[in-house]
Scaffold this motif. Structure first.
Motif: not given
Lengths: 207, 207, 207
Positions: B19-20, B23-31, B34, B75-76, C144, C195-198, C200
């Motif tokens: 998940x981290x 997060x560094x790729x600014x993905x959404x919750x689905x990403x 995944x 984790x988000x 994503x 979706x909200x995005x994450x 980091x």
């Protein structure tokens, strides 16, 4: 028998070219073995997964995997010589492509699939090893830009199927396909034959 | 039983590191879900596909998939704490690697495969989750550069197989492998043990 | 029957958008056919491999593969028109997403899997074609980052399953899901629902 010997030569040569790609990405020995094996036996693996053809070749015969790992690691010491022998490797790669195509055709035929699926099976066996190599090493896949490569796999598979269809025996069909396919691939490299390419400006995006 | 508990701890920890990366790729919750799931259970999935071992673990037990998705999304919100607990996660990742390696070895053994394939099965289970994470997030795969990782999976699998071969019972072999493998991985991180790497100048291309 | 017609429309439209991505990477015709086919039938292929559902759809019905290859190559000549028809393609893509989701749900149901696996099957069928396209073309996967896409596949699958559970017949459940799912996706595009995005910071790395 002939095909088995050529197959071992083919996977060895493919493993060595895979190892060079890993070296350009500064990978460690594990990475070298992974990329070498993916290049050499990845095409057959993807084919068997797509066709549901289990067990996979290297699971049944682990010595093929041992060969590609050893060839990969040896290449780290022999890289200078391998690069000097570039002409030889282009020939071995061409030979490997045709051998892989014939094997791929035979596997799908043995499962009773349609001729079109036999040709796709040849294509996947011949081309996907290089695709996997380029994905892992994060290069834009060469087979999608280069001289005729996938097309040679398709033509070879079609020729082999056509000869069998005409009643030619398997040995003659195999040897004829090897010769014609090899010459076609070498001619494509020599004369830089390419498929037409499709270029689109980035602004032309649907997204 | 012990292995099941450790497996759940392992996939949770792996999902959080995945998940981290998302997060560094600014993905959404689905990403995030995944990448978390691919990191945690992707290695076992690739192993089962290569071995033709159906149904896949998470298809049979969908709760494993639920765990990785939930761990990913949590984790988000907990990212800062997860990062502060870096030392803990390195330990959990080391533990997960050995657990995955033992499970991978067992699956291939249960199918009657050659010892070399059992070790490859351990390797794929332990390493391919991280490889998939790095492919999806478009990072050069860490396991191909870092301190001993794939090697620890291979050594752990070999040790486990060797102990069973010597007549040691399964529980003792499992616990011994967990301890030795864990210490080996932590020592590799601590002392920065690496495999030799293979570096090739770009001019050395065959292509 | 309705689903079959819509499926063929769906894979044709997806193949054309895949071909445009290949064109932005200046691929040759083989690359265009590969990316077109991966986009259109890659999701179903990944689903069938994960579920061990053999033979794959296009292996059993090679004409689907022929359709995607032909649609891909035709797009190289029609690119300007395809881009002008952007609005139409967004609609066809939305329709395809729901059709793929329903088909994915049905396949997993037919194998007797848990409802959660049926929804994952819908998700994989609907989303992984686009993921494969972006991996091969080396773009950060759009699904994503973009407006609700994977979520629409999940909601459509859940709605379809719920309607069947309530005793609604298959035709009514299918048509209702098509309408609701399509409107949901078009609303997500129109109103940019995400979706909200994450996010980091890179310094937040565990590695």
């Amino acid at each position: 028998m002939l095909l088995s010997v050529l197959y071992i030569i083919g996977i060895t040569a493919e493993a060595m070219t895979g190892a060079l790609s890993a070296g350009r990405r500064k990978m460690d020995w594990f990475g070298v073995m992974l990329v070498a094996s993916a290049t050499a036996i990845g095409g057959g693996t993807v084919r068997d997964i797509l066709l549901g053809h289990y067990p996979l070749g290297w699971v049944k015969n682990p010595e093929f995997l041992a060969i590609t790992c050893i060839a990969g690691v040896l290449t780290t010491g022999l890289a200078k010589w391998v690069i000097k022998l570039k002409g030889l490797f282009i020939r071995l790669d061409a030979l490997g492509l045709i051998v892989f195509s014939i094997i791929g055709t035979k596997v799908a035929m043995g499962m009773g699939h349609h001729a079109m699926i036999c040709m796709v099976s040849a294509l996947v066996t011949g081309v996907f090893g290089g695709l996997l190599r380029d994905l892992i090493c994060r290069q834009t896949p060469l087979v999608l830009h280069e001289e005729l490569y996938a097309s040679v796999a398709l033509v070879s598979s079609g020729l082999y199927l056509g000869l069998l269809e005409l009643g030619v025996n398997d040995v003659t069909a195999t040897i004829s396909t090897l010769i014609v396919g090899y010459l076609l691939r070498m001619a494509a490299v020599r004369f830089k034959w390419r498929l037409p390419s499709f270029q689109l400006e980035t602004e032309g995006s649907l997204h």
